[in-house]
Each structure stands twice: as C-alpha cells, then as structure tokens.
Write a protein that holds these residues in place. Sequence first.
Motif, mmCIF file in Angstrom:
data_model
loop_
_atom_site.group_PDB
_atom_site.id
_atom_site.type_symbol
_atom_site.label_atom_id
_atom_site.label_comp_id
_atom_site.label_asym_id
_atom_site.label_seq_id
_atom_site.Cartn_x
_atom_site.Cartn_y
_atom_site.Cartn_z
ATOM 1 N N GLY A 54 9.637 2.584 -34.844
ATOM 2 C CA GLY A 54 10.434 2.145 -35.766
ATOM 3 C C GLY A 54 11.123 0.731 -35.347
ATOM 4 N N HIS A 55 11.653 0.154 -36.395
ATOM 5 C CA HIS A 55 12.300 -1.394 -36.016
ATOM 6 C C HIS A 55 13.826 -1.332 -36.517
ATOM 7 N N PHE A 56 14.493 -2.223 -36.030
ATOM 8 C CA PHE A 56 15.757 -2.600 -36.536
ATOM 9 C C PHE A 56 15.898 -4.382 -36.305
ATOM 10 N N THR A 57 16.781 -4.607 -37.170
ATOM 11 C CA THR A 57 17.061 -6.266 -36.937
ATOM 12 C C THR A 57 18.550 -6.352 -36.562
ATOM 13 N N VAL A 58 18.666 -7.388 -35.664
ATOM 14 C CA VAL A 58 20.013 -7.473 -35.286
ATOM 15 C C VAL A 58 20.258 -9.001 -35.806
ATOM 16 N N THR A 59 21.437 -9.394 -36.123
ATOM 17 C CA THR A 59 21.850 -10.552 -36.757
ATOM 18 C C THR A 59 22.605 -11.378 -35.858
ATOM 19 N N SER A 110 12.419 0.179 -26.251
ATOM 20 C CA SER A 110 12.619 -0.704 -27.039
ATOM 21 C C SER A 110 12.148 -2.071 -26.661
ATOM 22 N N LEU A 111 11.446 -3.070 -27.538
ATOM 23 C CA LEU A 111 11.355 -4.212 -27.172
ATOM 24 C C LEU A 111 11.402 -5.063 -28.467
ATOM 25 N N GLY A 112 11.384 -6.623 -28.215
ATOM 26 C CA GLY A 112 11.723 -7.402 -29.300
ATOM 27 C C GLY A 112 10.166 -8.024 -29.498
ATOM 28 N N GLY A 113 9.845 -8.430 -30.743
ATOM 29 C CA GLY A 113 8.687 -9.150 -30.950
ATOM 30 C C GLY A 113 8.141 -8.697 -32.382
ATOM 31 N N HIS A 114 6.561 -8.855 -32.470
ATOM 32 C CA HIS A 114 6.141 -8.918 -33.851
ATOM 33 C C HIS A 114 5.346 -7.588 -33.712
ATOM 34 N N ALA A 115 5.752 -6.416 -34.358
ATOM 35 C CA ALA A 115 4.942 -5.506 -34.217
ATOM 36 C C ALA A 115 4.106 -5.487 -35.844
ATOM 37 N N GLY A 116 3.963 -4.438 -36.305
ATOM 38 C CA GLY A 116 3.202 -4.453 -37.396
ATOM 39 C C GLY A 116 1.664 -3.901 -37.248
ATOM 40 N N PRO A 117 0.798 -4.605 -38.195
ATOM 41 C CA PRO A 117 -0.510 -4.229 -38.036
ATOM 42 C C PRO A 117 -1.429 -4.704 -36.767
ATOM 43 N N ASN A 118 -1.018 -5.617 -36.160
ATOM 44 C CA ASN A 118 -1.809 -6.165 -35.029
ATOM 45 C C ASN A 118 -1.056 -5.879 -33.699
#
Length: 139
Positions: A54-59, A110-118
């Motif tokens: 899952g993911h979440f965004t922090v501003t 948990s980790l930051g980054g760019h998940a998605g299909p790759n």
Amino acid sequence: MSTRFTHKSLAAAALGIALSLLLGATTTTSPAWSNTAGTPRLDPPAAPSQCKEGHFTVTGTYGGTFYYISWRDNSTNEDGFTFEEWGRNQSGAWVLTQSVSMAANSTAFSLGGHAGPNVKFRVKAFNSSGDSAWSNWAH
C-alpha cells in the motif's frame, strides 16, 4: 543340563525382544523442533503469506510517497525476516535492489520511493535451522 539351556535360551529371547522394543520405539516430536542424534534442532519456520503493498503520501518539508508492505506471520519459531525489494533495470530484467533483515514477529516494512509496475516485494522467515519459503510477490 537341558533345563539350564532352556532357561538361558528363554532369558536371551526375552532380552532380545525387550531390546528390539526399546530400540525400535518412536518418539513424538513437536512441530517446532526435533531431536536428531541427541541434539535439539528447530524446524525451519513457516512461510509468511498475504504479502501486500500500500502507499501513502506525506506533504510538507519531508513529504513524499511512502510504501507500506505488510504480511501475515505464520510461524512461531522464527529468529527474524528477510525483506526484499526488486526492480526492473533498463533492459527490463528484475534485479534485487534492497534486502533487509528484520526482527522476529515483524509484519510490515515501509520505505520511500517509486513503486508501481516496476517494483515488487517479498519476504521470508528464518531461524538457525534455515529459511522458510518466500511469500507471494506484492506489487
């Protein structure tokens, strides 16, 4: 003389039967450990399951997208977990990008980054006797 021989034969037969019963006896072991040659040995832990991302965004100043990978801990005898992150390289092949050891009873990372299909994730449990199978892949 034949009576003495008969008693010795019966005694030897009885001793043989008793020894075969004693040496042939099986012991019951718990599913968490076994006893081989007198040395207790843990069985490898059960594999984790239901791995999902899952993911979440922090501003704000330290904002960004963070990924939360969770799984079900199905073992009671693990020493810890190994968490892996895999990504596609420029040629499209999957390569290991991160491997992290985690404490026993962990159920998330948990980790930051760019998940998605790759990017994909998996986890396994370990103890002194070995590793579990890998969980399912989480994308």
